[in-house]
Write an enzyme that holds these catalytic residues in place. Structure first.
Site: not given
Length: 251
Positions: A173, A177
């Site tokens: 994750y 980003k």
């Protein structure tokens, strides 16, 4: 042609996306509630009320994206605001022990299939939607793109060993980003000579399905910066990366 500003929000049937949709409608926009599951999108649109329209949109499916773009062109003629909000944090958390999950945060332990699955939504999905919707945004005289990122994607911050969450940076994750931020920079550079504005926003650590409702902020508070930036006028800034309230985040 539609009279008034038209916004598309991906992943708008729940969490931050749903809250942003509610607030944009309250500010007079027509909001297209993008949802992978059309029935859930329709339920969300009904909850929001008039000027919310459900649109089936799976950001990992180029056919779905193309159909959504054609529908927007046929029914509205243009797009004034695109909020790339759809994201996932993992696909396996519920099936892993705490020890197994912690291993996925390391570069050596992250399952490649899991990396690919999360990046497919958080990175490639955003780029695919951008490519499909850009012609519609070009039809607007006041277009803006808001990409919903996260402070955990800041390379500058995470590279600092004294940063409290330095050890938690991983390839699934957080790195997705970081990659989204890089994709956004590429978009910013492409759009420099146009009137289309583009901004990166990090909501707060909001209690949503993304984090198993472990977040410390309400959906209303977590959505504030996304809404603020989405409602910036034509004289508002472009090329920014901020959190509430208008606090710059290092790339």
């Amino acid at each position: 042609m539609h009279d008034g500003r038209v916004a598309l929000i991906t992943g708008a049937n729940q969490g931050v996306g749903l809250q942003v949709a509610k607030e944009l409608v309250a500010n007079g926009l027509t909001v297209l509630v993008g949802s992978r599951d059309l029935k859930r999108g329709e339920a969300a649109a009904n909850e929001i009320g008039p000027n919310a329209v459900a649109v089936q949109l799976d950001v990992t499916d180029t056919v779905s994206i193309a159909i959504a773009a054609q529908r927007i062109r046929d029914e509205f003629g243009q797009l004034d605001l695109l909020v790339n909000n759809a994201a996932i944090s993992n696909t396996t958390f519920g099936s892993l022990t705490d020890e197994e999950y912690l291993k996925t945060r390391t570069a050596s332990g992250a399952p490649l299939d899991e990396v690919r699955a999360v990046w497919e939504t958080n990175v490639f999905g955003v780029l695919a939607v951008y490519q499909a919707m850009l012609p519609l945004l070009r039809e607007s005289s006041d277009a803006r793109i808001v990409n919903v990122s996260s402070g955990v994607g800041s390379l500058t911050t995470n590279a600092d060993p004294t940063y409290p969450y330095h050890a938690m940076y991983g390839p699934i994750y957080p790195a997705s980003k970081s990659a989204l931020n890089a994709m956004t920079l590429a978009m910013m550079i492409e759009l420099e000579s146009t009137k289309i504005k583009i901004n990166l926003v990090s909501p707060a650590f909001t209690s949503t399905n993304l984090n198993g409702f472990a977040g410390t902020e309400s959906v209303e508070d977590g959505s504030r910066e996304v809404v603020r930036v989405a409602l910036l006028g034509s004289d508002g800034p472009t090329g920014t990366f901020t959190r509430w309230e208008n606090t710059a985040i290092p790339w």
